[in-house]
Structures are given as structure tokens and as C-alpha cells.
Design a protein around this motif. Structure first.
Motif, PDB file in Angstrom:
ATOM      1  N   LEU A 117       0.871  -1.176   0.000  1.00 51.35           N
ATOM      2  CA  LEU A 117       0.000   0.000   0.000  1.00 51.35           C
ATOM      3  C   LEU A 117       0.906   1.223   0.000  1.00 51.35           C
ATOM      4  N   TYR A 139       1.588   5.267   0.779  1.00 51.38           N
ATOM      5  CA  TYR A 139       1.069   6.295   1.683  1.00 51.38           C
ATOM      6  C   TYR A 139       1.472   7.718   1.321  1.00 51.38           C
ATOM      7  N   GLN A 160      -6.478  14.363   3.499  1.00 50.20           N
ATOM      8  CA  GLN A 160      -5.304  13.549   3.837  1.00 50.20           C
ATOM      9  C   GLN A 160      -4.042  14.360   3.555  1.00 50.20           C
ATOM     10  N   TYR A 205      -9.420  11.550   0.137  1.00 47.61           N
ATOM     11  CA  TYR A 205      -9.325  10.097  -0.089  1.00 47.61           C
ATOM     12  C   TYR A 205     -10.643   9.483  -0.528  1.00 47.61           C
ATOM     13  N   GLU A 254      -8.247   7.069  -4.698  1.00 50.69           N
ATOM     14  CA  GLU A 254      -7.838   6.980  -3.293  1.00 50.69           C
ATOM     15  C   GLU A 254      -6.493   7.686  -3.039  1.00 50.69           C
ATOM     16  N   LEU A 278      -3.634   9.694  -1.182  1.00 49.31           N
ATOM     17  CA  LEU A 278      -3.217   9.947   0.200  1.00 49.31           C
ATOM     18  C   LEU A 278      -2.158  11.047   0.250  1.00 49.31           C
ATOM     19  N   TYR A 305      -3.330   5.059  -2.890  1.00 49.17           N
ATOM     20  CA  TYR A 305      -3.230   4.111  -1.789  1.00 49.17           C
ATOM     21  C   TYR A 305      -3.212   2.654  -2.244  1.00 49.17           C
ATOM     22  N   ARG A 306      -4.322   2.170  -2.837  1.00 46.61           N
ATOM     23  CA  ARG A 306      -4.394   0.753  -3.192  1.00 46.61           C
ATOM     24  C   ARG A 306      -3.754   0.448  -4.540  1.00 46.61           C
TER      25      ARG A 306
END
Length: 560
Positions: free
Chosen positions: A307, A309, A492, A507, A531, A533, A548-549
Motif C-alpha cells: 500500500l 502512503y 489527507q 481520499y 484513493e 493519500l 493508496y491501493r
């Protein structure tokens, strides 16, 4: 030459020695008194008209260049030359048309008179008007340039007044900070004084107990000494740093204004000279950039995290990243390759990273409560605050480190400014004494704007909280409706650009919010983002987004 002729002003055309006081208007000859009779006897058929030379009406024409004793009497139209009677009989003028020289002279005089009239009545007045106009222009020039100098002086005075306002405003801020710090210290002093009084009472009480001989009373006595072993931590008050705006002379001249260029550099005429009107707020050091109609994804880099960040720019091509493990990785965008990996000292995942202006990596380790710096791949602890743990950090333009801290009781959150390992400033409450930030476990990230505002992305509060350099609240941004997915604002990662825009990753709504330095919503970036971050921008205002993913890092161009 005959020496007797040298003293004669006007020699007689017959004898060549006597002074010509008379003349014949018929034959156009000069005569002395002695030769008048002889001339009257010549050409008896002619009616000689002898007059004094001073009152002659007819001119005496010059002698012919070819026939010295003959005067010009005719004018050859073909040769455009005067001629004497002898010339008429030469082959040079054979078949030519001749005019009386008097007629030619009359025509020439008429032409001269006509031109003289034109000069007197038309051309001369025109030049007089031009001279008058130039004189008026010179007078107007003096007035206009005096007005221009006055305008420049007034513009300078306006700048002085604006600077005085800024100085007054900054001094007021200094007074506010001083009073606030003084009140904080006074509160500490009151609390310490109260504790000292309690300790003195406790000491007196203990002295009385020592004198007791009754074991039944002493055995049940308890003291509260443990409560006094950890005295109240008093923050060291510090002056806010005066961030002086450095403007080169060339940039300052642009901001103040200047004169437009003349059309003619040689004489400076035919030009429109006026002061350029520029607002003192105009930024000459950096160009104003417009938004692209549609953002462009410049490149996409796959990372090998499980993942992804966070991201932090080391350069326009090299980006530090963090993911769901202990390793911080440096990637090259152009080479699409991993350049370097560094593990945290605690072997825990870093909660935030930032890069100093010297190119050193700083990471936040929430698990062991430290902020660390990486120099030459060696890790050194910068900050560890007892009973507090860091959430996020950023390096400022002045070289300070801003750290957002949450206490171990999850009751308080504050922003601390450090110079190296020394704390210089604490920001926690607004003017009403209320907490600026949410408390408790949550994701909070921080950045500094180009105007030196401190911007915190407070996920738990669902807000971006912005304070000025002194810690005074400027605004809270709580999202824009409708959001791309109509979900609550979920801030975020946070970053800024050269235009003082504040960019925040949302996010849940798969987008990035862009607001201006005063908190006004400008637009979303949604194209190709999932998503998001972490965020950062490079020196060309390209945006890097950590997904993120997807575990991808996207480079996005959103400004022209």
C-alpha cells in the motif's frame, strides 16, 4: 589692365576710362559725360534716351562671354542661355528661337514675385505656426514631466504608507504574541506558586507527623509526594522569526513600476511616456499561472509497496515515498527505477516524510514518538517530546521544522516549531482559547504555504486549518459541495505551489481540492485519481499523487 581704370567705379562702355554717370535706356550702355554726344550721333535711326545712371529704368545687361564688347540682348530658348547680337549670327545658335532678354527677365520677375508672395503669405505663416506649436509643446512638456514627477513621488509616498501599515501590523502582531506568551507564563507562574504553597503545607504537615509518637496514627498516614515529582513543563517562550522578503533590485523595480519605452531612442520624440500602474501586491518574482482546462497525467510510476502512503520531492525527478512497511524508497520518475532504500531505526512504518531545502530526508515515527533526519544515509533523532507523539512534519522555507503533536492522553494537539532540536514556538489555541485542532488518534499532516501560513490537514475534524506565521487562525476549509462522489470531506495529504494554492487529497472522493491562500475553493482535480493519500509539488508546480491501493505515483500537470 589700364591703370587709369582701377579708380573708376563704373567705367564708360565707349572710352573705358571715364566714369559712367549716364546711360542710354535704348541701347543699354553706360556712358561718361564726354561720350554722351558721340553715342547720340551713332545709330541715328534709334531714339536714344540718355538718363542719369541713378534713375535708369532699364538694366544694363552683362557683356557677352563670347563677344566681350557686346552685351546680352536676347535669350536663346534652345540653349537656355543669354546671347548678344553677334551670337545670333553664329552657327551655335543656327535655327534657334530667341526671345527678348527683357521679356525673359519680366517672366522671371513674375515667377519670383509669385514665389515671394507664396513665401510671405503661405510658407512663412506656416513656419510661424509650427514654431508657435513647438513652443507650446515645450511648455506642455515642462508641465507633463512635472506632473509625471509628481505622480512618481505620490506613488512612492503610497508605497511608504503601505510599508508603514505593514510595519505597524507586524508590530501589533508582535505585541499580541508577547501578551499571549506573557499570559501563558503568568498562568504557569500562578500554577507553580499554588503548587509551592501546597508543597509548603505538605512539609509543615510532615513536620507535625514526625513528632507523633503514636504508631497507630503514623501507620495510616499517606503522603502525596509522587504528585510533585514531575513538575509542570514550561515551554520556552521564543520570538517569532521575522521572515524578510528578499527582492532583487531588478524585481523591486518591476514591482514599483517604470516608464514605457519611447518610439525613437535617438531624440526621445513621438513617444507616449507614462508610469506603469502596478499594484504593490503584484508578484514580479514569479509569473502568474493559469489552470489548464483539463489536467494532464505526465507519467505514472508503479511502486513495489503493498500500500502506498506518502510522497516528498527531492528534485523534479527524484521522489521519496513511504508505504505499509519500514522502508522509505527514492524513485526516479524519468528512469522509472528505484534509486535508494532506507529503513526506519525503529523498524516501524513512518507516518510522514518531508525533505529539507538542503535535500535531507526527515521522517516521523509515531510509534517511538520521534522526528528523525537522514544525512548521508545515517539516521539521527531530532525531536522527542515527553508525553507527546508526532503525527506529521514539514520543513519550512527558513529551515525550521514544523511538527504536529498529539499528547499521550489524546486530549490535546499542537503545532511546534523547531530549529534543529530546539523548540521555538507552540500553536494550540485560537483567540477564544479553543483548540485549533482535533485531538485523539487521527491522521494530521502539515505544510507551509509560500506566504508563510501554516496549513494542517486535520482528517478527524474534516478540515484544513490555516494559521499565519504567528499562529493566529486565518480560516478553516471544510470542503466543497457537491464533492465528486458526494461523500464527506476526507482530507489527507497536503501541499502548496508557487501560486500559494493549497492542495489537499480527498481520499473518499477520489480527488484533490485546490483552494487559494484565503481559503476560497478553486477547483477539483479528479482525472485518473483513485484513493489519493500523499501529495507533493515540484519546482515546476507539477503535482505528485500517491494512490493508496493502486500503489501508483502519478505526476500531474494542472497549471500552464
Amino acid at each position: 589692365m589700364d591703370p587709369t581704370r582701377t579708380s573708376v567705379q563704373r567705367p564708360c562702355d565707349l572710352c573705358k576710362t571715364g566714369e559712367a554717370l549716364m546711360g542710354c535706356d535704348t541701347c543699354l550702355v553706360n556712358l561718361c559725360k564726354a561720350c554722351v554726344g558721340e553715342h547720340m550721333m551713332s545709330g541715328i535711326s534709334k531714339q536714344h534716351k540718355i538718363v542719369r545712371f541713378a534713375v535708369r529704368k532699364s538694366p544694363l545687361y552683362p557683356f557677352c562671354a563670347s563677344h566681350i564688347k557686346k552685351r546680352y540682348e536676347m535669350y536663346c530658348n534652345e540653349c537656355d542661355d543669354p546671347a548678344c547680337n553677334a551670337c545670333l549670327r553664329t552657327d551655335q545658335h543656327l535655327g534657334h528661337e530667341f526671345l527678348q532678354i527683357s521679356h525673359v527677365l519680366d517672366e522671371k520677375k513674375k515667377k519670383i514675385i509669385k514665389e515671394q508672395t507664396e513665401l510671405k503669405e503661405t510658407i512663412y505663416p506656416k513656419y510661424q505656426n509650427i514654431a508657435s506649436d513647438v513652443q507650446n509643446k515645450m511648455s506642455q512638456l515642462e508641465k507633463d514631466h512635472a506632473d509625471l514627477s509628481t505622480a512618481i513621488t505620490k506613488h512612492g509616498e503610497d508605497w511608504h504608507r503601505n510599508i508603514e501599515k505593514i510595519v505597524k501590523k507586524l508590530k501589533n502582531q508582535v505585541d499580541e504574541i508577547k501578551n499571549k506568551q506573557r499570559q501563558t507564563l503568568q498562568n504557569h507562574m500562578d500554577e507553580i506558586s499554588k503548587t509551592i504553597s501546597e508543597i509548603k503545607d505538605e512539609i509543615s504537615s510532615m513536620e507535625r507527623l514526625i513528632n507523633y509518637m503514636d504508631i497507630t496514627k503514623l501507620i495510616n498516614v499517606t503522603t502525596d509526594i509522587e504528585g510533585y515529582k514531575n513538575p509542570l513543563q514550561v515551554a520556552e517562550p521564543s520570538l517569532p522569526k521575522l521572515a524578510l522578503g528578499k527582492i532583487k533590485e531588478e524585481e523591486f523595480n518591476k514591482m514599483f513600476g517604470g516608464l514605457s519605452s519611447c518610439l525613437s531612442e535617438e531624440d526621445g520624440l513621438d513617444c507616449s511616456v507614462k508610469a506603469e500602474e502596478r499594484s504593490p501586491e503584484d508578484d514580479a518574482s514569479l509569473p502568474l499561472k493559469q489552470f489548464l482546462e483539463e489536467p494532464e497525467i505526465m507519467s505514472t510510476l508503479e511502486t513495489d509497496y503493498h500500500l502506498l502512503y506518502n510522497v516528498a520531492c527531492l528534485s523534479d525527478d527524484e521522489i521519496w515515498t513511504t508505504g505499509q512497511d519500514k522502508t522509505m524508497k527514492l524513485y526516479s520518475i524519468s528512469q522509472r527505477s528505484l534509486l535508494k532504500s532506507i529503513a526506519t531505526k525503529s523498524e516501524c512504518r513512518p507516518s510522514d516524510i518531508t525533505v529539507t531545502k538542503n535535500g535531507d530526508l526527515i521522517y516521523v515515527d509515531t510509534m517511538d514518538g520521534t522526528v528523525n533526519i537522514v544525512k548521508n544515509e545515517k539516521i539521527r533523532k531530532l525531536v522527542k517530546q515527553k508525553n507527546w507523539r508526532p503525527d506529521g512534519a514539514c520543513s519550512t522555507s527558513s529551515g525550521d521544522i514544523l511538527v504536529i503533536m498529539n499528547n499521550n492522553d489524546n486530549e490535546r494537539t499542537q503545532v511546534l516549531r523547531y530549529q534543529g532540536s530546539t523548540m521555538k514556538q507552540s500553536i494550540e489555541f485560537d483567540d477564544e482559547g479553543k483548540s485549533l485542532y482535533s485531538s485523539g488518534p487521527a491522521k494530521r499532516l502539515i505544510t507551509e504555504n509560500r506566504n508563510l501560513d501554516i496549513c494542517v490537514s486535520d482528517h478527524k475534524a474534516r478540515a484544513v486549518v490555516v494559521v499565519n506565521q504567528a499562529g493566529k487562525l486565518r480560516f478553516r476549509y471544510t470542503g466543497h459541495t457537491p464533492a465528486p462522489k458526494n461523500q464527506p470531506f476526507s482530507p489527507q495529504g497536503i501541499t502548496t505551489d508557487s501560486q500559494s494554492h493549497i492542495l489537499t487529497a480527498d481520499y473518499i472522493n477520489d480527488c484533490v481540492h485546490i483552494i487559494d491562500q484565503d481559503g476560497q475553493f478553486l477547483r477539483f482535480i479528479t482525472f485518473g485519481i483513485s484513493e489519493p493519500l500523499g501529495l507533493c509539488t515540484d519546482t515546476n508546480d507539477n503535482l505528485f499523487v500517491a494512490e493508496y491501493r493502486r500503489k501508483q505515483m502519478k505526476k500531474i500537470k494542472y497549471l500552464m
